[in-house]
Motif scaffolding. Sequence first.
Motif, PDB file in Angstrom:
ATOM      1  N   GLN A 129       1.028  -1.187  -0.061  1.00  0.00           N
ATOM      2  CA  GLN A 129      -0.121  -0.004   0.017  1.00  0.00           C
ATOM      3  C   GLN A 129       0.770   1.251   0.038  1.00  0.00           C
ATOM      4  OE1 GLN A 129      -3.628   0.022  -0.238  1.00  0.00           O
ATOM      5  NE2 GLN A 129      -2.991   2.183  -0.834  1.00  0.00           N
ATOM      6  N   ASP A 130       1.996   1.216   0.693  1.00  0.00           N
ATOM      7  CA  ASP A 130       3.109   2.553   0.732  1.00  0.00           C
ATOM      8  C   ASP A 130       3.432   2.440  -0.482  1.00  0.00           C
ATOM      9  OD1 ASP A 130       2.567   3.136   3.325  1.00  0.00           O
ATOM     10  OD2 ASP A 130       4.298   2.021   4.182  1.00  0.00           O
ATOM     11  N   GLU A 131       3.966   1.329  -1.286  1.00  0.00           N
ATOM     12  CA  GLU A 131       4.370   1.399  -2.697  1.00  0.00           C
ATOM     13  C   GLU A 131       3.338   2.197  -3.617  1.00  0.00           C
ATOM     14  OE1 GLU A 131       5.864  -2.191  -3.974  1.00  0.00           O
ATOM     15  OE2 GLU A 131       7.160  -2.403  -2.072  1.00  0.00           O
ATOM     16  N   GLU A 132       2.407   1.863  -3.397  1.00  0.00           N
ATOM     17  CA  GLU A 132       1.026   2.174  -4.184  1.00  0.00           C
ATOM     18  C   GLU A 132       0.958   3.657  -4.250  1.00  0.00           C
ATOM     19  OE1 GLU A 132      -2.673   0.105  -4.051  1.00  0.00           O
ATOM     20  OE2 GLU A 132      -1.541  -2.142  -4.519  1.00  0.00           O
ATOM     21  N   ASP A 133       0.886   4.053  -2.883  1.00  0.00           N
ATOM     22  CA  ASP A 133       0.736   5.315  -2.440  1.00  0.00           C
ATOM     23  C   ASP A 133       1.781   6.334  -3.209  1.00  0.00           C
ATOM     24  OD1 ASP A 133      -1.673   4.925  -1.188  1.00  0.00           O
ATOM     25  OD2 ASP A 133      -0.955   5.099   0.666  1.00  0.00           O
ATOM     26  N   ASP A 134       3.251   5.591  -2.933  1.00  0.00           N
ATOM     27  CA  ASP A 134       4.200   6.548  -3.440  1.00  0.00           C
ATOM     28  C   ASP A 134       4.216   6.812  -4.951  1.00  0.00           C
ATOM     29  OD1 ASP A 134       5.571   6.472  -1.051  1.00  0.00           O
ATOM     30  OD2 ASP A 134       6.919   4.798  -1.349  1.00  0.00           O
ATOM     31  N   PHE A 135       3.798   5.563  -5.721  1.00  0.00           N
ATOM     32  CA  PHE A 135       3.442   5.661  -7.086  1.00  0.00           C
ATOM     33  C   PHE A 135       2.573   6.613  -7.488  1.00  0.00           C
ATOM     34  CE2 PHE A 135       1.513   4.425 -11.013  1.00  0.00           C
ATOM     35  CZ  PHE A 135       2.409   4.373 -12.063  1.00  0.00           C
TER      36      PHE A 135
END
Length: 167
Positions: free
Chosen positions: A93-99
């Motif tokens: 979820q953090d990676e998706e939010d970063d993206f």
Amino acid sequence: KDVDGAREEIFQFLRFENNLKVIYIDGWDGFGASAILRSIAEVLPSRRTTPELCFDRIIYIDCSQWKNRRAVQRSIAEELQLDHSVMAILDKQDEEDDFNKVDESSRNEVHSVGKVINQTLRGTKLMMIFLNGSDEEVDISTFGIPLAIFDNNIIIWTFSRRCMTMN
């Protein structure tokens, strides 16, 4: 008069106040509250012989350096030593939010992780010690802490006073 004395006073209070479930600590006009909570977390495991102070789980969540709600949920998951697959959900979820360029401060808890936390804690006697670094009260049920859990359990919390000024 000091941190140890305040801690012992709180322990005495817990021994005799059976229906008290949420305790807010302000310290001395905002000073010392974090130290008191840290002291409670350090000493409480050695007090297991006192029935009123015996808990199945003691979780100490220090979010005095506030990032976001998801970071609180991550801290709870880490403290409970949840499976790596649960941590992977938070990472994804953090990676998706970063993206998607979601602002760090806007990142909320993950519902599926909250379900795992809820299942893990249901039926346990819990003491949660929470240093809240945000500027607002936080509804801990959104992280997965079951509301009904407070029928038998206790949360002790404080706000971080990192922005306090002296006049």
